[in-house]
Design a protein around this motif. Structure first.
Motif, PDB file in Angstrom:
ATOM      1  N   LEU A  74       0.910  -1.387   0.119  1.00 54.57           N
ATOM      2  CA  LEU A  74       0.133   0.164  -0.103  1.00 54.57           C
ATOM      3  C   LEU A  74       0.873   1.115   0.080  1.00 54.57           C
ATOM      4  N   THR A  75       2.107   1.313   0.833  1.00 48.66           N
ATOM      5  CA  THR A  75       2.840   2.297   0.699  1.00 48.66           C
ATOM      6  C   THR A  75       3.595   2.609  -0.600  1.00 48.66           C
ATOM      7  N   ALA A  76       3.902   1.563  -1.226  1.00 46.72           N
ATOM      8  CA  ALA A  76       4.361   1.520  -2.619  1.00 46.72           C
ATOM      9  C   ALA A  76       3.347   2.020  -3.699  1.00 46.72           C
ATOM     10  N   LEU A  77       2.367   1.753  -3.228  1.00 41.64           N
ATOM     11  CA  LEU A  77       0.940   1.885  -4.345  1.00 41.64           C
ATOM     12  C   LEU A  77       0.955   3.489  -4.220  1.00 41.64           C
ATOM     13  N   LYS A  78       1.067   4.127  -3.198  1.00 41.26           N
ATOM     14  CA  LYS A  78       0.838   5.687  -3.110  1.00 41.26           C
ATOM     15  C   LYS A  78       2.090   6.204  -3.556  1.00 41.26           C
ATOM     16  N   SER A  79       3.476   5.670  -3.603  1.00 43.54           N
ATOM     17  CA  SER A  79       4.643   6.162  -4.177  1.00 43.54           C
ATOM     18  C   SER A  79       4.275   6.151  -5.677  1.00 43.54           C
ATOM     19  N   ALA A  80       3.668   4.974  -6.160  1.00 46.28           N
ATOM     20  CA  ALA A  80       3.434   4.793  -7.501  1.00 46.28           C
ATOM     21  C   ALA A  80       2.241   6.127  -8.075  1.00 46.28           C
ATOM     22  N   ASN A 117       6.284  15.052 -17.434  1.00 46.56           N
ATOM     23  CA  ASN A 117       7.006  14.105 -18.180  1.00 46.56           C
ATOM     24  C   ASN A 117       7.937  13.463 -17.683  1.00 46.56           C
ATOM     25  N   SER A 118       7.933  13.331 -16.427  1.00 44.55           N
ATOM     26  CA  SER A 118       9.262  12.562 -15.417  1.00 44.55           C
ATOM     27  C   SER A 118       9.321  11.014 -15.958  1.00 44.55           C
ATOM     28  N   GLU A 119      10.657  10.538 -16.024  1.00 43.26           N
ATOM     29  CA  GLU A 119      10.810   9.083 -16.454  1.00 43.26           C
ATOM     30  C   GLU A 119      11.333   8.199 -15.220  1.00 43.26           C
ATOM     31  N   PHE A 120      11.113   9.149 -14.166  1.00 41.94           N
ATOM     32  CA  PHE A 120      11.459   8.398 -12.775  1.00 41.94           C
ATOM     33  C   PHE A 120      10.310   7.467 -12.370  1.00 41.94           C
ATOM     34  N   LEU A 121      10.537   6.088 -12.461  1.00 38.88           N
ATOM     35  CA  LEU A 121       9.537   5.074 -11.921  1.00 38.88           C
ATOM     36  C   LEU A 121      10.074   4.128 -10.959  1.00 38.88           C
ATOM     37  N   VAL A 122      10.688   4.474 -10.009  1.00 40.53           N
ATOM     38  CA  VAL A 122      11.607   3.417  -9.162  1.00 40.53           C
ATOM     39  C   VAL A 122      10.481   2.623  -8.435  1.00 40.53           C
ATOM     40  N   ASP A 123       9.556   3.234  -7.473  1.00 45.48           N
ATOM     41  CA  ASP A 123       8.558   2.747  -6.718  1.00 45.48           C
ATOM     42  C   ASP A 123       7.734   1.960  -7.595  1.00 45.48           C
ATOM     43  N   THR A 124       7.193   2.810  -8.736  1.00 47.17           N
ATOM     44  CA  THR A 124       6.419   1.712  -9.553  1.00 47.17           C
ATOM     45  C   THR A 124       6.839   0.341 -10.094  1.00 47.17           C
ATOM     46  N   ARG A 125       8.169   0.342 -10.351  1.00 48.26           N
ATOM     47  CA  ARG A 125       8.933  -0.833 -10.806  1.00 48.26           C
ATOM     48  C   ARG A 125       8.957  -1.818  -9.755  1.00 48.26           C
ATOM     49  N   LEU A 126       9.160  -1.159  -8.496  1.00 47.32           N
ATOM     50  CA  LEU A 126       9.387  -2.098  -7.184  1.00 47.32           C
ATOM     51  C   LEU A 126       7.961  -2.724  -6.747  1.00 47.32           C
ATOM     52  N   LEU A 127       7.041  -1.980  -7.184  1.00 50.19           N
ATOM     53  CA  LEU A 127       5.434  -2.413  -6.889  1.00 50.19           C
ATOM     54  C   LEU A 127       5.148  -4.091  -7.103  1.00 50.19           C
ATOM     55  N   GLY A 128       5.609  -4.308  -8.217  1.00 48.05           N
ATOM     56  CA  GLY A 128       5.456  -5.646  -8.915  1.00 48.05           C
ATOM     57  C   GLY A 128       6.035  -6.667  -7.847  1.00 48.05           C
TER      58      GLY A 128
END
Lengths: 286, 102
Positions: free
Chosen positions: A242-248, A259-270
């Motif tokens: 849930l914390t990662a979902l908020k970051s995503a 247009n940010s290309e920064f997706l660190v938390d989104t990619r860790l969500l999986g």
């Protein structure tokens, strides 16, 4: 002439009026995770209520302190239904975002354009060459695709920005409910399991010479123990997800707005979703 | 440390003492203290659950409205695609007419 217009429309599309690869990835990953979190939460709320009733029933049978007129404890039907509805809304939000990002309309358009080209190719005595037909088809497809992508990006941005606070707030509410020490629902399961463990222990001490009563107390003790472990493991994993979902969600907004290309938390969500799935799998048999 | 963490820690400690106690009288004495803590937790949980239910209802309402907006946006995209395909049909007919002209 047709070639020139085609090049022009292609450059319009490339100029960035539609979704970028990163924006599409951020939206797709966030949407899939929202669906999974919603589905998981809805199932867990129902399961937590069931196990609370089960533990309190055993507790009463042991002569413990659970109340016959309050078997579901903090899990009143109305409160659980409210939470399940919220979880279903989050899951639907994920599903619908996925459908919005999916370029089904562009695929339909591509197919229609190909039919259109084939149809014109079949005309006898036509004056347009094959290359002209290809360009004409591409022109129709590109102009159409351009409008579709522009509209899709606009709608996605509007909806995601408008819903950000609500999605974050729902994640916060779920975090409270899945916190084993948060004085909310998972804490209630932990509390019930501790009481059952104490009552099972007392029953074992009181009925040393009665094998039937002892067996029942041992089964109750085991149920309480497995639930306490489940509370700790799934609670920790659920909070991480849930914390990662908020970051995503924040990264998606940033991708759409800047247009940010920064997706660190989104990619860790999986990875975090996978850990939660594994934790649930371990306990599904207990 | 939050209140929830403090109460959990205390009830955990009492639970361990009850399990470790050898005679039933000692267990029952500890049990009285344990009940005070678990009942406090139960009371606080019930209050929080009711309070949060109101917030869940509000957030669900807003999310359902967002979901309706997404459905409408998808419908709009379908309509745009359908319109473009209609235009393509007209262009196709015009192309056929042009080809048929001497």
């Amino acid at each position: 002439m047709i070639k020139k217009i085609t090049v022009l429309t292609l450059s319009l599309i490339i100029s960035g009026c539609g979704l970028s690869v990163t924006q599409r990835e951020a939206a797709t990953r966030f949407a899939s995770a929202s669906t999974s979190v919603g589905d998981f939460s809805a199932k867990e709320f129902a399961a937590m209520r069931d196990v609370t009733i089960q533990m309190n029933t055993k507790d009463i049978a042991l002569g413990g302190k659970a109340k016959i007129n309050d078997l579901d404890g903090a899990f009143d039907v109305d409160d659980v239904a409210i939470r399940i509805n919220a979880a279903i809304a989050l899951s639907a939000y994920g599903d619908l975002l996925l459908a919005l990002v999916d370029d089904r309309q562009s695929r339909d358009l591509r197919n229609a354009t190909m039919q259109f080209e084939d149809s014109l190719r079949g005309v006898s005595g036509r004056t347009l060459s094959d290359a002209d037909l290809d360009n004409l088809g591409a022109l129709v497809y590109n102009i159409g695709g351009f409008f579709l992508e522009q509209q899709r990006a606009k709608a996605l941005k509007q909806i995601v920005l408008r819903s950000k606070t609500d999605v974050d707030h729902l994640c916060d509410l779920l975090i409270q409910d899945f916190n084993p020490t948060g004085l909310n629902l998972l804490h209630a399961v932990d509390n019930t399991s501790k009481r059952l463990k104490v009552d099972a222990d007392m029953a074992l001490a009181a009925h040393k010479d009665n094998p039937k009563s002892k067996l029942f107390a041992i089964q109750a003790y085991r149920l309480a123990d497995s639930q306490r472990t489940r509370v700790k493991k799934t609670g920790a994993q659920a909070i991480a997800v849930l914390t990662a979902l908020k970051s995503a969600n924040a990264e998606l907004v940033n991708a759409l707005e800047n247009n940010s290309e920064f997706l660190v938390d989104t990619r860790l969500l999986g990875v975090k979703m996978k850990n939660l799935g594994l934790a649930l799998k371990v306990f599904s048999g207990s | 440390m939050t209140l929830g963490e403090q109460l959990t820690e205390t009830s955990d400690a009492l639970l361990e003492l009850i399990l470790a106690a050898e005679d039933i009288e000692q267990k029952e004495k500890l049990r009285e203290q344990f009940d005070v803590i678990t009942e406090s937790i139960e009371k606080l949980v019930k209050e929080n659950v009711k309070k949060n239910s109101k917030e869940y209802i509000a957030v669900t309402h807003n999310l359902n409205a967002a979901n309706q907006s997404i459905k409408e946006a998808i419908d709009d995209l379908d309509k745009i695609a359908a319109t473009i395909m209609q235009v393509a049909k007209v262009v196709e007919m015009l192309g056929k007419m042009a080809a048929a002209m001497p």
